[in-house]
Write a protein that holds these residues in place. Structure first.
Motif, short mmCIF file in Angstrom:
data_model
loop_
_atom_site.label_atom_id
_atom_site.label_comp_id
_atom_site.label_asym_id
_atom_site.label_seq_id
_atom_site.Cartn_x
_atom_site.Cartn_y
_atom_site.Cartn_z
N SER A 55 -4.20 -1.57 -8.76
CA SER A 55 -3.10 -1.98 -8.75
C SER A 55 -2.03 -1.21 -7.77
N PRO A 56 -0.99 -1.27 -7.43
CA PRO A 56 -0.13 -0.64 -6.56
C PRO A 56 0.62 0.33 -7.38
N VAL A 74 -0.98 5.59 -10.30
CA VAL A 74 -1.42 6.46 -9.32
C VAL A 74 -2.81 6.46 -9.39
N SER A 75 -3.34 5.72 -8.16
CA SER A 75 -4.94 6.10 -7.76
C SER A 75 -5.01 6.72 -6.79
N THR A 76 -4.04 7.21 -5.67
CA THR A 76 -4.52 8.08 -4.61
C THR A 76 -3.61 9.41 -4.94
N PRO A 77 -4.20 10.62 -5.59
CA PRO A 77 -3.54 11.66 -5.91
C PRO A 77 -3.19 12.35 -4.68
N GLN A 118 0.78 -1.29 -0.03
CA GLN A 118 0.06 -0.04 0.14
C GLN A 118 0.94 1.25 0.01
N GLN A 119 2.06 1.31 0.10
CA GLN A 119 2.97 2.21 0.16
C GLN A 119 3.05 2.77 -1.14
#
Length: 309
Positions: A49-50, A73-76, A21-22
């Protein structure tokens, strides 16, 4: 013994999960980083995806150095880089390029922030969603991130020692298209408002467009992109590109003419050589001196103090 083995397996599994998750890229210590979306991005998919650095040993070097090609990149996030010395009060939100597939997060991100800080400008680096997050309207994800980011910066202007009327954007390649898209799509948010940051304007006060893509349609004899509608409300813009750019110089010339026709103050620099994707890394090609030209322009349009020291 079995109990101990089971406990070890559980701990190992948790550790592996946390590691996955990092984010693959994190700013150096000492910089404030905020999530763009406090409760998850609009339309977020479950179990993405990570995040990963997609660079391989076979990838090209820029000015003799490698770069980070950040994918999935899914968490901006946005990261604040404040000047350590003089602070002019101006700020720039930076959009790295990467064909809306990856982000050149150092070449067209952190290295840009270092330069902006050196001239007394606060930099806010936007790690926006990729891949397949643009160009708008094919996907609205990256533009949603950009709108929200500009609003967050303006809402924190006092706290971050920024003049809310001197906040610009700077983008490269796909990020340059994103800067142009935000410059022409600021009057209506593409998402449901969340908080006070969505109540303030997300219009940039100026824009710097570096080797843009998607602004002219090569399959239509380089007609202007109809989804980028310049008006007299589009902010003053600086554009730079090399004539031999494989992404096509028409992206710059077509956008400049649209700005001129709308009577928007604009400055266009076309260099004979340089190709694409050089960022701020200096080579013997004159195009890589573009940051100095931007600094002069920022003084010219009075974003920076009129006297150059």
């Amino acid at each position: 013994m079995r109990k101990h083995f089971f406990l070890f397996a559980v701990i190992a599994g948790i550790s592996t999960s946390l590691l996955a998750q990092q984010p693959a890229w994190q700013p150096t210590p000492g910089h404030l980083t905020l999530p763009v979306w406090p409760h998850g991005a609009p339309g977020a998919q479950p179990n993405p995806s990570p995040e990963v650095d997609t660079t391989t040993a076979k990838d090209n070097l820029i000015a003799g150095k490698p770069l980070i090609r950040l994918g999935n990149v899914s968490t901006p996030t946005l990261t604040l880089y404040a000047p350590k010395g003089k602070n002019t009060g101006a700020a720039v939100v930076v959009f790295p390029g990467g064909s809306y597939h990856i982000l050149a997060i150092d070449l067209e991100g952190t290295e840009v922030c270092d330069w902006l800080n050196s001239i007394g400008v606060t930099c806010v680096l936007l790690k926006y969603r990729v891949p397949d997050s643009g160009p708008y309207p094919k996907s609205s994800a990256a533009l949603q991130d950009a709108q929200r980011a500009l609003g967050i910066v303006r809402a924190h202007a006092d706290e971050w020692h920024i003049d809310p009327h001197r906040i610009g954007v700077l983008g490269f390649s796909a990020g340059a298209h994103l800067a142009a898209a935000l410059s022409t799509h600021f009057d209506q948010r593409l998402y449901d408002p969340i908080d006070a940051a969505d109540q303030v304007s997300c219009r940039p006060d100026f824009a710097v467009i570096v080797y843009p893509g998607y602004l002219a349609l090569s399959e239509q004899n380089f007609a202007p992109n109809p989804d980028i509608q310049v008006t007299d409300k589009t902010p003053p813009t600086f554009i730079v590109q090399a004539e031999d750019d494989p992404v096509h110089i028409e992206n710059s010339t077509v956008y400049f003419l649209a700005l001129k026709n709308a009577k928007v103050p604009a400055e266009l620099h076309i260099y004979a050589q340089g190709g694409h994707g050089y960022g701020l890394r200096r080579t013997d090609l004159p195009v890589t001196s573009w940051p100095q030209s931007v600094e002069v322009w920022l003084h010219t349009i009075k974003i920076l103090p009129s006297t150059i020291h």
